[in-house]
Design a protein around this motif. Structure first.
Motif: not given
Length: 159
Positions: A102-117
């Motif tokens: 979450r600490e990494v993801l929250v730094r991304l723009p909202l539309e980019r936070r849902f990464l596929k592993h």
């Protein structure tokens, strides 16, 4: 979260750059997945060596990390030991494999936070942002001596 240090930050960026430039990536391959690619940078082992050592036990990175023993001397535990020695924590490896810290993801723009592993471009995004986060944490720890912080009057030069 990982211990910020220049070597780890550089390894994260090198891994991201190599993946962006087309390095072999295969999420189901222990030496070519998210953690496997970073392990290549940190251990200087090949993708196939990492995979071969992983196959001496069962499970993916998450399962092997859960069963990790720092004194076992099993080849895959030695790989994990080297990664931990570079500043990573066991939780970092689990998060990297799933791209879900979450600490990494929250730094991304909202539309980019849902990464596929298991998507190369998402791994590159995650690695770069994680490196940026660690770099910011490292720089925040640096304090300059007070005498360097003082504003000095410019020296007049006669021409």
């Amino acid at each position: 979260m990982a211990r910020p240090n220049p070597e780890l930050i550089d390894a994260l960026r090198r891994t991201a750059r190599k993946l962006a430039e087309g390095a072999p990536y295969q999420w189901g391959h222990m030496g070519g997945c998210n953690c496997g690619n970073l392990a290549q940078e940190l251990t200087k082992m090949t993708r196939d060596q990492i995979h071969q050592y992983a196959m001496q036990r069962y499970g993916d990175w998450n399962e092997q990390v859960a069963d990790y023993c720092d004194t076992s001397q099993l080849p895959f535990d030695v790989i994990i030991n080297q990664m931990l020695g570079a500043g990573l924590a066991l939780e970092d490896l689990k998060h990297l494999e799933k791209l879900d810290d979450r600490e990494v993801l929250v730094r991304l723009p909202l539309e980019r936070r849902f990464l596929k592993h298991n998507r190369r471009d998402d791994v590159v995004t995650y690695l770069n942002e994680w490196a940026n986060l660690l770099e910011e944490k490292l720089l925040a720890k640096i304090t300059l001596p007070a005498d360097l912080m003082q504003v000095r009057e410019p020296v007049a030069v006669n021409v």
